[in-house]
Design a protein around this motif. Structure first.
Motif, PDB file in Angstrom:
ATOM      1  N   LEU A   9       0.845  -1.187   0.000  1.00  0.00           N
ATOM      2  CA  LEU A   9       0.000   0.000   0.000  1.00  0.00           C
ATOM      3  C   LEU A   9       0.883   1.241   0.000  1.00  0.00           C
ATOM      4  O   LEU A   9       2.014   1.229   0.501  1.00  0.00           O
ATOM      5  CB  LEU A   9      -0.938   0.035   1.211  1.00  0.00           C
ATOM      6  N   CYS A  10       0.377   2.295  -0.613  1.00  0.00           N
ATOM      7  CA  CYS A  10       1.096   3.566  -0.665  1.00  0.00           C
ATOM      8  C   CYS A  10       1.104   4.187   0.720  1.00  0.00           C
ATOM      9  O   CYS A  10       0.109   4.147   1.443  1.00  0.00           O
ATOM     10  CB  CYS A  10       0.440   4.489  -1.684  1.00  0.00           C
TER      11      CYS A  10
ATOM     12  N   ARG B 215       4.450   0.831   1.888  1.00  0.00           N
ATOM     13  CA  ARG B 215       4.561  -0.139   2.974  1.00  0.00           C
ATOM     14  C   ARG B 215       4.289  -1.523   2.426  1.00  0.00           C
ATOM     15  O   ARG B 215       3.404  -1.703   1.594  1.00  0.00           O
ATOM     16  CB  ARG B 215       3.572   0.181   4.099  1.00  0.00           C
ATOM     17  N   LEU B 216       5.025  -2.485   2.929  1.00  0.00           N
ATOM     18  CA  LEU B 216       4.877  -3.879   2.530  1.00  0.00           C
ATOM     19  C   LEU B 216       4.690  -4.722   3.776  1.00  0.00           C
ATOM     20  O   LEU B 216       5.499  -4.660   4.700  1.00  0.00           O
ATOM     21  CB  LEU B 216       6.125  -4.326   1.758  1.00  0.00           C
ATOM     22  N   ILE B 217       3.600  -5.468   3.815  1.00  0.00           N
ATOM     23  CA  ILE B 217       3.360  -6.383   4.939  1.00  0.00           C
ATOM     24  C   ILE B 217       3.578  -7.807   4.448  1.00  0.00           C
ATOM     25  O   ILE B 217       2.907  -8.256   3.516  1.00  0.00           O
ATOM     26  CB  ILE B 217       1.941  -6.232   5.515  1.00  0.00           C
ATOM     27  N   LEU B 218       4.514  -8.485   5.067  1.00  0.00           N
ATOM     28  CA  LEU B 218       4.810  -9.878   4.729  1.00  0.00           C
ATOM     29  C   LEU B 218       4.249 -10.770   5.820  1.00  0.00           C
ATOM     30  O   LEU B 218       4.473 -10.544   7.014  1.00  0.00           O
ATOM     31  CB  LEU B 218       6.313 -10.087   4.602  1.00  0.00           C
TER      32      LEU B 218
ATOM     33  N   ALA C 100       1.154 -18.046  12.894  1.00  0.00           N
ATOM     34  CA  ALA C 100       1.340 -17.119  11.772  1.00  0.00           C
ATOM     35  C   ALA C 100       2.247 -15.982  12.219  1.00  0.00           C
ATOM     36  O   ALA C 100       2.216 -15.568  13.391  1.00  0.00           O
ATOM     37  CB  ALA C 100      -0.003 -16.566  11.309  1.00  0.00           C
ATOM     38  N   PHE C 101       3.051 -15.484  11.294  1.00  0.00           N
ATOM     39  CA  PHE C 101       3.981 -14.397  11.563  1.00  0.00           C
ATOM     40  C   PHE C 101       3.736 -13.273  10.565  1.00  0.00           C
ATOM     41  O   PHE C 101       3.293 -13.497   9.438  1.00  0.00           O
ATOM     42  CB  PHE C 101       5.434 -14.875  11.434  1.00  0.00           C
ATOM     43  N   ALA C 102       4.057 -12.048  10.972  1.00  0.00           N
ATOM     44  CA  ALA C 102       3.927 -10.896  10.081  1.00  0.00           C
ATOM     45  C   ALA C 102       5.004  -9.882  10.409  1.00  0.00           C
ATOM     46  O   ALA C 102       5.490  -9.799  11.552  1.00  0.00           O
ATOM     47  CB  ALA C 102       2.538 -10.262  10.195  1.00  0.00           C
ATOM     48  N   CYS C 103       5.362  -9.082   9.386  1.00  0.00           N
ATOM     49  CA  CYS C 103       6.392  -8.073   9.560  1.00  0.00           C
ATOM     50  C   CYS C 103       6.126  -6.935   8.579  1.00  0.00           C
ATOM     51  O   CYS C 103       5.694  -7.171   7.442  1.00  0.00           O
ATOM     52  CB  CYS C 103       7.778  -8.675   9.327  1.00  0.00           C
ATOM     53  N   LEU C 104       6.369  -5.697   9.002  1.00  0.00           N
ATOM     54  CA  LEU C 104       6.091  -4.508   8.196  1.00  0.00           C
ATOM     55  C   LEU C 104       7.389  -3.897   7.693  1.00  0.00           C
ATOM     56  O   LEU C 104       8.319  -3.651   8.477  1.00  0.00           O
ATOM     57  CB  LEU C 104       5.316  -3.483   9.030  1.00  0.00           C
ATOM     58  N   TYR C 105       7.428  -3.614   6.386  1.00  0.00           N
ATOM     59  CA  TYR C 105       8.580  -2.954   5.759  1.00  0.00           C
ATOM     60  C   TYR C 105       8.187  -1.532   5.373  1.00  0.00           C
ATOM     61  O   TYR C 105       7.149  -1.304   4.758  1.00  0.00           O
ATOM     62  CB  TYR C 105       9.018  -3.728   4.513  1.00  0.00           C
ATOM     63  N   GLU C 106       9.026  -0.561   5.728  1.00  0.00           N
ATOM     64  CA  GLU C 106       8.810   0.841   5.384  1.00  0.00           C
ATOM     65  C   GLU C 106       9.875   1.249   4.365  1.00  0.00           C
ATOM     66  O   GLU C 106      11.079   1.177   4.648  1.00  0.00           O
ATOM     67  CB  GLU C 106       8.923   1.719   6.628  1.00  0.00           C
ATOM     68  N   SER C 107       9.436   1.692   3.168  1.00  0.00           N
ATOM     69  CA  SER C 107      10.408   2.052   2.137  1.00  0.00           C
ATOM     70  C   SER C 107      11.179   3.316   2.510  1.00  0.00           C
ATOM     71  O   SER C 107      12.298   3.524   2.022  1.00  0.00           O
ATOM     72  CB  SER C 107       9.705   2.256   0.801  1.00  0.00           C
TER      73      SER C 107
END
Length: 463
Positions: free
Chosen positions: A194-195, A213-216, A224-231
């Motif tokens: 998402l922008c 932003r990228l949520i993996l 379940a696991f999740a992690c947020l990436y900020e460009s």
């Protein structure tokens, strides 16, 4: 007044052209200063500001801006200006639906344009989905949002953010904590993009150069696991986890509602990730929702609420998660039940009158339905039922809607607007390009096998 001084109008010969008629009708004499100023005022389209306001209101059809740019160099200069394009997006706000990326998990995806008439129908090959160089290694296409598509390369442990309009890519390696986890081969990966542009008035549609932003997410049947990436920072956040009793359903895209992203589990429960607090949790499906197969459920975005569609053949039941008096969130069954048999074409055979939910457009609240005779779009508020593909077989391809303002020609080739394609007797192809006002090469005028002269926007990716 002396009657002798009165001029009697003469009969005008109808063969006299309009210009001479106007000249003969105007009395001779000096013009006033005001009249002279009025006559020398510029034409409306010569006013730069007025012209831009007119062009801003051109409909956001794929061919609209490229065709308008062919009028003259001045128009093209305005239409290719990044500031004007930004104003154009803000004026129209909602990017148009250009088509769908369709395919099956583990196979290549292709672009399916909307069935509209040329020149607004975008060719399938215009948006060629990137593929792995190895036939045994797949990039999993997992969704589109804000003009961007996202894919996951499982074995390479990398997420790919792709701009279909320009073909540019961002590659983001998985966070080390997930790459090195045990039993990772048993996990299923999913992601959402998402922008993240917080500029006031920002309109999604050209977000590749903006922060994103990228949520993996990944998991199996127990966790379940999740992690947020900020460009902006170029870094991953903390890895969060939650206990689960089911595997994630890769056939369904994520749904963005406010600051939360949701995914479906195979049997209908929902995985929720809060972007602001970076927390992960599980939401139970409605108790009355019964699972029959992978296409039984579809997450919805009903205004600012989480919605849930259940295929109960041959009908669709709609649920909404709303807050009760005590503040607790509960599923509420809506009175609106969609009876599909009433929407299908009358000539459709009885044994073919069934459908599967294979996609959803969160921006227009449209469910994509797959049937034996083709694919349909169902708008849940207006109940408009539109067929956009035809066939005579069953298909279960997942459809990811792609919305954007089509300005590819200005981004990739800002000065080239025509192409002459020539195929020689030996099968060799030559292409000559030029700008508006430039002359076609002398040698091209007499080539016996010149095939076409087209605007550059239609040939941008093949040249």
């Amino acid at each position: 007044m002396d009657p002798a001084q009165i001029q009697i109008p003469q009969r005008v010969d109808p063969s006299v052209d309009g210009k001479r008629l106007r000249c003969s009708a105007m009395p001779a004499g000096p013009l006033s200063k005001d009249a002279d100023d009025t006559g020398s005022s510029p034409a409306p389209l010569d006013d730069e500001n007025l012209l831009q306001e007119i062009l801003l209101r051109v409909a956001p059809l794929p061919s609209a801006l490229p065709r308008a740019s062919l009028v003259c160099l001045r128009w093209r200069s305005i239409l290719s200006d990044p500031q004007f394009l930004s104003r154009y997006r803000k004026h129209h706000r909602k990017p148009p639906l250009l088509g769908f990326f369709a395919g099956n998990t583990g196979t290549s995806y292709s672009f399916v344009p909307l069935p509209i008439m040329k020149p607004n129908r975008i060719p399938e090959e215009r948006f060629s989905v990137p593929k792995s160089s190895s036939s045994y290694d797949h990039w999993y296409f997992l969704g589109c949002r804000h003009g961007l598509a996202v894919m996951v390369h499982d074995s390479g442990r990398v997420a790919v953010i792709w701009d279909p309009l320009t073909g540019r890519q961002h590659r983001v390696p998985f966070p080390p904590g997930l790459c090195n986890a045990k039993h990772e081969g048993l996990w299923l990966w999913h992601t959402a993009v998402l922008c993240a542009d917080t500029e006031d008035g920002h309109v999604h549609g050209d977000c590749f150069s903006s922060p994103f932003r990228l949520i993996l997410m990944c998991g199996g049947y127990t966790q379940a696991f999740a992690c947020l990436y900020e460009s902006i920072s170029g870094a991953w956040g903390n890895i969060v986890s939650t206990v689960t009793t089911d595997a994630i359903l890769r056939l369904r895209p994520s749904i963005l509602i406010g600051n939360a992203v949701y995914w479906l589990f195979v049997r209908g429960d929902i995985l929720a990730f809060d972007i602001e607090t970076q927390t992960l949790g599980v939401i139970k499906k409605p108790e009355a929702a019964h699972h029959t197969n992978c296409y039984s459920f579809q997450l919805l975005r009903d205004d600012s609420y989480l919605g849930f569609a259940v295929m109960s053949k041959p009908s669709i039941q709609l649920w909404k998660r709303k807050s009760e008096c005590d503040g607790a969130l509960e599923w509420v069954l809506l009175q609106k039940t969609i009876h599909l048999e009433a929407l299908f074409p009358q000539e459709m055979r009885i044994d073919h009158k069934k459908a599967e939910m294979v996609g959803y457009d969160e921006d227009s609240d449209v469910i994509i339905l797959s049937t034996y005779i083709g694919d349909f779009m169902l708008q849940l508020k207006s109940m408009r039922f539109t067929r956009f593909s035809k066939r005579n077989c069953w298909s279960h391809k997942t459809h990811y809607p792609y919305r954007n303002f089509y300005t590819a020609a200005f981004i990739e080739y800002p000065h080239v607007i025509w192409v002459m394609v020539h195929r020689s007797c030996f099968g060799r192809t030559k292409m000559h390009r030029g700008a508006l006002g430039s002359s076609i090469p002398q040698a091209v005028h007499f080539l016996p096998r010149t095939k076409m002269l087209v605007p550059m926007w239609m040939q941008a990716r093949t040249c």
